[in-house]
Design a protein around this motif. Structure first.
Motif, short mmCIF file in Angstrom:
data_model
loop_
_atom_site.label_atom_id
_atom_site.label_comp_id
_atom_site.label_asym_id
_atom_site.label_seq_id
_atom_site.Cartn_x
_atom_site.Cartn_y
_atom_site.Cartn_z
N ALA A 1 -116.48 5.96 51.15
CA ALA A 1 -115.62 6.07 49.97
C ALA A 1 -114.95 4.74 49.66
O ALA A 1 -114.89 4.31 48.49
CB ALA A 1 -114.57 7.15 50.19
N GLY A 2 -114.47 4.04 50.68
CA GLY A 2 -113.84 2.74 50.48
C GLY A 2 -114.82 1.72 49.91
O GLY A 2 -114.46 0.92 49.04
N THR A 3 -116.04 1.74 50.38
CA THR A 3 -117.07 0.82 49.88
C THR A 3 -117.37 1.10 48.41
O THR A 3 -117.49 0.16 47.60
CB THR A 3 -118.35 0.96 50.71
N ILE A 4 -117.49 2.36 48.04
CA ILE A 4 -117.77 2.71 46.65
C ILE A 4 -116.61 2.31 45.75
O ILE A 4 -116.81 1.73 44.67
CB ILE A 4 -118.09 4.22 46.52
N VAL A 5 -115.38 2.58 46.18
CA VAL A 5 -114.21 2.21 45.38
C VAL A 5 -114.12 0.70 45.23
O VAL A 5 -113.87 0.19 44.12
CB VAL A 5 -112.92 2.78 46.02
N LEU A 6 -114.35 -0.04 46.29
CA LEU A 6 -114.29 -1.50 46.23
C LEU A 6 -115.38 -2.06 45.32
O LEU A 6 -115.12 -2.97 44.52
CB LEU A 6 -114.42 -2.09 47.63
N ALA A 7 -116.58 -1.53 45.41
CA ALA A 7 -117.67 -2.00 44.55
C ALA A 7 -117.39 -1.68 43.09
O ALA A 7 -117.65 -2.50 42.21
CB ALA A 7 -118.99 -1.36 44.99
#
Length: 85
Positions: A62-68
């Protein structure tokens, strides 16, 4: 060449035949480990560990998707584009 192959073949063949030396003893039921402790306590401890790994993986994804998405590198196509251009 052929002689070297025969010698190598005999060396490997003899080593395979000597795999179980003369004092080989077949395994018995007495050699098996004896269970100790509560299986439920061990199961609960493993499940806590596995659930923690699962939650860490979900949080990382989830953090990776939000950051991207926030960086503008990814467009997730939530809806159709406003124009065809």
């Amino acid at each position: 060449m052929f002689a070297a192959r025969q010698i190598a073949s005999r060396v490997f063949q003899q080593s395979v035949r000597r795999y179980h030396a003369g004092d080989f003893k077949a395994p018995t039921m007495e050699e098996l480990p004896v269970p100790r402790g509560s299986w439920q306590a061990q199961h609960d401890a493993r499940q806590r560990k596995h659930n923690a790994v699962l939650l860490a993986g979900i949080a990382f994804t989830a953090g990776t998707i939000v950051l991207a998405k926030a960086s503008g590198l990814v467009y997730l196509n939530y809806s159709p584009p406003a124009s065809l251009d």
